[in-house]
Design an enzyme around this catalytic site. Structure first.
Site, PDB file in Angstrom:
ATOM      1  N   ASP A 185     -38.068  32.004 -22.368  1.00 31.13           N
ATOM      2  CA  ASP A 185     -37.036  32.659 -21.580  1.00 31.13           C
ATOM      3  C   ASP A 185     -37.734  33.637 -20.644  1.00 31.13           C
ATOM      4  O   ASP A 185     -38.548  34.442 -21.091  1.00 31.13           O
ATOM      5  CB  ASP A 185     -36.093  33.418 -22.532  1.00 31.13           C
ATOM      6  CG  ASP A 185     -34.657  33.390 -22.073  1.00 31.13           C
ATOM      7  OD1 ASP A 185     -34.431  33.735 -20.904  1.00 31.13           O
ATOM      8  OD2 ASP A 185     -33.775  33.042 -22.876  1.00 31.13           O
ATOM      9  N   ASP A 288     -33.536  33.778 -16.738  1.00 30.36           N
ATOM     10  CA  ASP A 288     -32.339  34.576 -16.997  1.00 30.36           C
ATOM     11  C   ASP A 288     -31.722  35.125 -15.706  1.00 30.36           C
ATOM     12  O   ASP A 288     -32.443  35.690 -14.867  1.00 30.36           O
ATOM     13  CB  ASP A 288     -32.760  35.741 -17.908  1.00 30.36           C
ATOM     14  CG  ASP A 288     -31.583  36.519 -18.455  1.00 30.36           C
ATOM     15  OD1 ASP A 288     -30.786  35.932 -19.201  1.00 30.36           O
ATOM     16  OD2 ASP A 288     -31.471  37.719 -18.146  1.00 30.36           O
ATOM     17  N   GLU A 346     -30.616  30.166 -15.134  1.00 31.62           N
ATOM     18  CA  GLU A 346     -29.295  30.564 -15.614  1.00 31.62           C
ATOM     19  C   GLU A 346     -28.628  31.261 -14.445  1.00 31.62           C
ATOM     20  O   GLU A 346     -29.138  32.269 -13.952  1.00 31.62           O
ATOM     21  CB  GLU A 346     -29.402  31.507 -16.811  1.00 31.62           C
ATOM     22  CG  GLU A 346     -28.050  31.726 -17.467  1.00 31.62           C
ATOM     23  CD  GLU A 346     -27.723  33.171 -17.793  1.00 31.62           C
ATOM     24  OE1 GLU A 346     -26.767  33.400 -18.533  1.00 31.62           O
ATOM     25  OE2 GLU A 346     -28.404  34.087 -17.284  1.00 31.62           O
ATOM     26  N   HIS A 417     -25.978  31.425 -26.775  1.00 31.35           N
ATOM     27  CA  HIS A 417     -25.950  32.703 -27.480  1.00 31.35           C
ATOM     28  C   HIS A 417     -25.037  33.723 -26.815  1.00 31.35           C
ATOM     29  O   HIS A 417     -24.940  34.847 -27.292  1.00 31.35           O
ATOM     30  CB  HIS A 417     -27.382  33.252 -27.549  1.00 31.35           C
ATOM     31  CG  HIS A 417     -27.920  33.558 -26.184  1.00 31.35           C
ATOM     32  ND1 HIS A 417     -28.109  32.580 -25.219  1.00 31.35           N
ATOM     33  CD2 HIS A 417     -28.277  34.724 -25.589  1.00 31.35           C
ATOM     34  CE1 HIS A 417     -28.557  33.142 -24.115  1.00 31.35           C
ATOM     35  NE2 HIS A 417     -28.675  34.439 -24.313  1.00 31.35           N
ATOM     36  N   ASP A 418     -24.403  33.370 -25.719  1.00 32.83           N
ATOM     37  CA  ASP A 418     -23.564  34.314 -24.981  1.00 32.83           C
ATOM     38  C   ASP A 418     -22.077  33.997 -25.074  1.00 32.83           C
ATOM     39  O   ASP A 418     -21.278  34.603 -24.352  1.00 32.83           O
ATOM     40  CB  ASP A 418     -23.944  34.302 -23.485  1.00 32.83           C
ATOM     41  CG  ASP A 418     -25.281  34.950 -23.215  1.00 32.83           C
ATOM     42  OD1 ASP A 418     -25.705  35.799 -24.017  1.00 32.83           O
ATOM     43  OD2 ASP A 418     -25.902  34.604 -22.191  1.00 32.83           O
TER      44      ASP A 418
HETATM   45  O1  ISL Z   1     -21.871  39.063 -18.489  1.00 35.98           O
HETATM   46  C1  ISL Z   1     -21.585  38.080 -17.837  1.00 35.98           C
HETATM   47  C2  ISL Z   1     -20.449  38.102 -16.971  1.00 35.98           C
HETATM   48  O2  ISL Z   1     -19.313  37.949 -17.802  1.00 35.98           O
HETATM   49  C3  ISL Z   1     -22.332  36.839 -17.999  1.00 35.98           C
HETATM   50  O3  ISL Z   1     -22.042  35.860 -17.103  1.00 35.98           O
HETATM   51  C4  ISL Z   1     -23.780  37.199 -17.910  1.00 35.98           C
HETATM   52  O4  ISL Z   1     -24.097  37.438 -16.584  1.00 35.98           O
HETATM   53  C5  ISL Z   1     -24.626  36.100 -18.363  1.00 35.98           C
HETATM   54  O5  ISL Z   1     -24.181  35.717 -19.579  1.00 35.98           O
HETATM   55  C6  ISL Z   1     -26.070  36.590 -18.363  1.00 35.98           C
HETATM   56  O6  ISL Z   1     -26.685  36.365 -19.568  1.00 35.98           O
HETATM   57  C7  ISL Z   1     -28.054  36.513 -19.683  1.00 35.98           C
HETATM   58  O7  ISL Z   1     -28.511  37.773 -19.250  1.00 35.98           O
HETATM   59  C8  ISL Z   1     -28.087  38.895 -19.997  1.00 35.98           C
HETATM   60  C9  ISL Z   1     -28.235  38.708 -21.498  1.00 35.98           C
HETATM   61  O8  ISL Z   1     -27.516  39.703 -22.175  1.00 35.98           O
HETATM   62  C10 ISL Z   1     -27.749  37.363 -21.953  1.00 35.98           C
HETATM   63  O9  ISL Z   1     -27.960  37.181 -23.330  1.00 35.98           O
HETATM   64  C11 ISL Z   1     -28.470  36.345 -21.120  1.00 35.98           C
HETATM   65  O10 ISL Z   1     -28.230  35.032 -21.528  1.00 35.98           O
HETATM   66  C12 ISL Z   1     -28.920  40.048 -19.539  1.00 35.98           C
HETATM   67  O11 ISL Z   1     -30.273  39.737 -19.651  1.00 35.98           O
END
Ligand code: ISL
Length: 641
Positions: A185, A288, A346, A417-418
């Protein structure tokens, strides 16, 4: 590469819709509003001039909105190349099935309650048995863990809780020995506030690292944030350091400081770091929030209307910033390309056309991106509590699949994971759990694109029955809960709201067996599961030919066996309406037909006819499709056996 004509305030809605990024933005709005494309393609709406929008909408759209839109579109004038006449260029990452590991919750080898690298090595047999080709490892770098590793303190060190660099090297060697690949990542939109760059930048105004971040004086007398942008994790996107008389930009938590990608020495350091890992032999990265790296110079205030629509203020100034393509190309040219490493972005908020610009074969930016359009039903956001009608999912996926020709390749995912688990969103009733998990797996492994499974998905893990905020660990959930209480909601209401969308549903320990803590740890897990592992775990699933795990294995094996499932064209059957979804993958003489029942009642359907054999059925293979049943038929012309 052609470019779209410039957009001005005198352009019309139809001109915006003919512009790639304009189309993405309008499509997103339509999706949110639950309207069809006809709503904008009709002559009346299509003919409205942008500068008339404020009057036309009774003031709901202000002139600032129009100016921002015009600017944004003109920053991305390129039109993606759509070409289906030449065949897809083969690549290992197009053929691979990826498996995402969230290390903290995967497997704990030393009993401290936290997953670790030796724990992953011990479980590689499971991944080999499942048949996956590549692993995406969420961050394992040194970090104070404000956001579970997405706040990196040292890009070249392993978090002590996870093990050592020697453990990492061993993991990489073990993965490669099994013929699998490993991607890491790459979190370079921001660093931890404890990263030495930031520490230096803050301590010394003359430090060369000052320019690595967005450190700015406050507005007015300095006591207000420099602009009105909001953080994804609650509150303003600025942290105040009164002792230094400065504010620092953080789109995520107050310990995740945004890097300034317009500063060339910072980019050079990122390139060096990426090459350092690639020199070790890692096969690529998942990048990311990579579409956020280019911020509009001057960091202007966000438009309040857009802020309200998108739930976050300021996004229009960085979700597709002016130098995004340029920065990605540099990263590719200087770091990824020399190693032939895969780059998977992402990209929250990126629509189909911009996605194609980011991944087009001719563009040298990224290979794949994660698009999020399908994760929630139209008009819904993650924290809404609702049942996801699979017909809506089908609509979004079909549109996405049709839009990708042979020069772009989509990524396919449902869990990560989100997000809460997709099975729970579709149908939380226990009696349908296995069928829904198998149906989603079928869709994910037979559509066109590269599938990314998330740990636990392969055994059908579902959302957790959390009963108290104390059981949650995620900074996003906890901040949201505090905000809701502060806004006057009761504890019960706040918890219910948070649980609908909490990322912790997918972060509880991986269920390996029916023993204590699902075999994840011999100690006390950092986040506890709710006991579901007693009925859903890897060990029991391996012994059960009808398990979700067995179904995933069978699908993955079939995909490996049939090139049509990877490189085959896709063609959706128009006769399949409502709850019946049918599509065909074809490559040369070989064909695969997938039939899905998207509803919870048995349904009649037409079998594909002579020449096709039923390869897989998730139901009883009767004359009707069972609730949520999926079947895969194969015309065996090219079977390699
Ligand atoms: O928070 C959001 C808007 O609702 C999400 O779209 C967010 O931008 C997205 O999930 C980003 O995620 C990634 O970056 C984050 C981290 O916390 C997440 O786990 C990762 O997957 C910050 O690094």
């Amino acid at each position: 590469m052609s470019t779209a004509p410039p957009i001005t305030a005198r352009s019309r809605i139809r001109d915006v819709y003919a512009h790639p990024l304009g189309r993405d933005i309008i499509d997103k709005l339509l999706l949110q509003l639950g309207r069809s494309r006809r709503w904008v393609t009709n002559p009346i709406v299509g003919g409205v001039r942008l500068d008339r929008l404020p009057r036309w909408t009774g003031g709901r759209v202000d002139p600032g909105f129009v100016a921002t839109l015009v600017d944004l579109l003109n920053q991305h004038p390129d039109v993606p190349v759509d070409d289906d006449t030449t065949p897809v260029t083969p690549a290992w990452w197009k053929e691979a099935v990826f498996y995402q590991i969230y290390p903290r919750s995967f497997s704990d080898s030393d009993g401290d309650g936290i997953g670790d690298l030796p724990g992953i090595i011990e479980r590689l047999d499971h991944l080999e048995h499942l048949g996956v080709d590549a692993i995406w490892l969420c961050p394992v770098y040194d970090s104070p863990n404000d956001d579970n590793g997405y706040d990196i303190r040292d890009y070249r060190a392993i978090l002590a809780e996870y093990g050592t660099m020697a453990d990492f090297d061993r993991l990489l060697a073990e993965v490669h020995r099994r013929g699998m690949r490993l991607i890491m990542d790459l979190v370079v939109n921001h660093t931890s506030d404890e990263h030495p760059w930031f520490v230096e930048a803050l301590r010394d105004p003359h430090s060369p690292y000052r320019a690595y971040y967005f450190l700015r004086p406050g507005a007015g007398d300095g006591s207000r944030p420099p602009n009105n942008w909001t953080s994804f994790f609650s509150g303003p996107a600025w942290r105040h350091y009164p002792e230094h008389d400065v504010w620092a930009l953080h789109l995520f938590s107050s310990k995740q400081m945004d890097l300034d990608w317009d500063h060339a020495p910072m980019r050079a350091d990122v390139v060096d770091m990426v090459r350092w890992w690639l020199d070790k032999g890692v096969d690529g990265f998942r990048l990311d929030v990579i579409n956020y790296i280019s911020k509009r110079p001057g960091l202007p205030d966000g438009d309040p209307t857009i802020g309200e629509l998108m739930q976050f203020t300021g996004v229009e100034h960085y979700f597709a910033g002016p130098r995004l393509h340029e920065h990605l190309r540099q990263l590719r040219r200087e770091a990824f390309a020399p190693y032939d490493a895969v780059a998977i972005g992402e990209t929250p908020g990126v629509g189909i056309e911009l996605g194609k610009l980011l991944t087009g074969e001719d563009r040298d930016e990224l290979d794949l991106i994660f698009s999020f359009d399908h994760l929630e039903a139209p008009g819904r956001v993650r924290y809404d509590d609702y049942r996801y009608d699979l017909r809506d999912l089908r609509r979004v996926l079909e549109r996405h699949q049709r839009a990708h020709g042979n020069r772009h390749w989509p990524a396919l995912f449902f869990d990560n994971h989100d997000n809460p688990r997709m099975v729970s969103k579709v149908d939380p009733r226990p009696e349908h759990r296995v069928a829904v998990a198998k149906l989603l797996a079928t869709i994910q492994l037979t559509l066109r694109g590269t599938p990314f499974l998330y740990q636990g998905q392969e055994i059908g893990m579902v959302n957790q029955d959390f009963t108290s905020i104390d059981q949650l660990r995620d900074v996003e959930s906890r901040n949201r809960y505090a905000d809701l209480l502060a806004a006057g909601r009761s504890e019960q209401e706040a918890l219910a709201d948070v649980l609908a969308g909490s990322r912790d549903h997918a972060r509880t320990p991986m269920a390996w067996d029916a023993g204590p803590h699902g075999g994840f740890t011999t100690g006390v897990p950092w986040i506890a599961g709710d006991g579901d592992h007693q009925g859903c775990n890897v060990a029991d699933s391996r012994a059960d030919a009808g398990s979700v795990l067995a179904w995933h294995r069978a699908l993955i094996a079939l995909r490996r066996d049939l090139p049509a499932l990877v490189y085959g064209a896709i063609d959706f059957d128009r006769s399949g309406r409502g709850h019946l979804w049918r599509y065909r993958r074809a490559l040369g003489e070989s064909e695969v037909v997938v039939v899905c029942n998207l509803g919870d009642r048995p349904r009649r359907f037409r079998t594909p006819g002579a020449g096709y054999a039923l390869a897989l059925s998730s139901g009883d293979s009767g004359s009707r499709l069972a609730a949520y049943e999926a079947r895969v038929y194969v015309r065996r012309a090219d079977r390699r056996d």
